[in-house]
Design an enzyme around this catalytic site. Structure first.
Site: not given
Length: 293
Positions: A71, A180
């Site tokens: 990430s 996400h």
């Protein structure tokens, strides 16, 4: 990692200058609620990762064949691969955090960790309880360890149903948004515009990206995958598996902890996974890969 390393002091000083406030002071002394705001958390994690990387280099740690980040860590990897200047990346991820936080009002989105179910079982649970809400797997962290994200009520239903489906553990995570997931879509356009202003170069070390588990060299392509990352799952299992197929047999985590090294050991049991988080672990990692000790 001892704070008296000059590389750590220099890195946090550069980040503080870019942000306009003392990031090191915030990291060391809080207040915790301020540090936990994603607009501050993201620059802090970036600075911590880059600081450890700089210590690694200063102690003779060899350059890796490939890099990746989980990430936000993808930005750290791009900085360390010399695709983005550090100070620019600090400001960039602060904006990324703000865009992501503003995409969903606090309380309306959530994330939960599901332990002990395979990927398909987690997908099925999400589909069963969605009831028109957004909820889906977003972090494929290790075999049997998946994070879901979406509307708060739907994530809570997943937690309940996952336990009934045989999960060893299902727990809400202390995060400020459904990162996400498709609920992040309002941040996509803002991030695309922000990245158009960002100077990105060809990485000196290949970086495997979260959204498609491939490397990119063209700056426009890198901007595109960073935009996609906002609302795409973090495919960490596939990322580590990709490294193994490329011949990687030793993986060193440079960052503010050792969570990824633990996940990596579960994904690739035949590869040696190490984390650099303090003086002793730095020495052990350098010894394992042939650097100075």
């Amino acid at each position: 990692m001892a704070a008296d390393y000059v590389d750590i002091e220099r890195t946090f000083a550069e980040a503080s200058e870019a942000l306009g406030f003392d990031l090191w002071q915030l990291v060391q002394n809080g207040p915790e609620d301020s540090l936990n705001k994603t607009t501050n958390t993201q620059p802090a994690m970036l600075a911590a990762g880059v600081a450890v990387w700089r210590v690694w280099q200063s102690r003779g740690g060899p350059l890796p064949d490939y890099m990746a980040g989980h990430s936000l860590g993808e930005y750290t990897a791009l900085v360390c691969a010399r695709a983005i200047e550090f100070k620019e990346a600090v400001q960039l991820v602060a904006d990324r955090g703000r865009f992501m936080q503003e995409a969903v009002p606090i309380g309306e989105g959530a994330m939960a960790a599901i332990i002990g179910l395979d990927d398909d079982a987690v997908r099925q649970v999400c589909e069963q309880v969605a009831a028109g809400d957004v909820v889906a797997p977003v972090n494929f962290n290790a075999p049997g360890q998946v994070v879901v994200a979406g509307a708060t009520a739907a994530v809570e239903r997943v937690v309940d149903q996952a336990k009934s489906a045989g999960a060893r553990r299902a727990v809400l995570l202390p995060v400020s948004g459904p990162f996400h997931s498709a609920l992040m879509h309002p941040a996509v356009g803002r991030m695309a515009e922000r990245l158009r202003e960002t100077d990105i170069r060809n990485p000196k070390i290949p970086v495997i990206h979260n959204s498609h588990v491939e490397t990119e060299t063209d700056p426009t392509a890198i901007r595109n995958v960073l935009v996609q990352q906002i609302e795409s799952p973090v495919r960490w299992v596939e990322t580590i598996q990709k490294m193994i197929t490329l011949g990687v047999d030793r993986i060193v985590e440079c960052g503010p902890g050792k969570v990824l090294a633990g996940l990596n050991k579960r994904i690739a049991r035949d590869a040696r996974s190490l984390a650099v988080s303090d003086t002793d672990s730095l020495a052990a990692a350098l010894s394992a890969v042939g650097g100075d000790t």
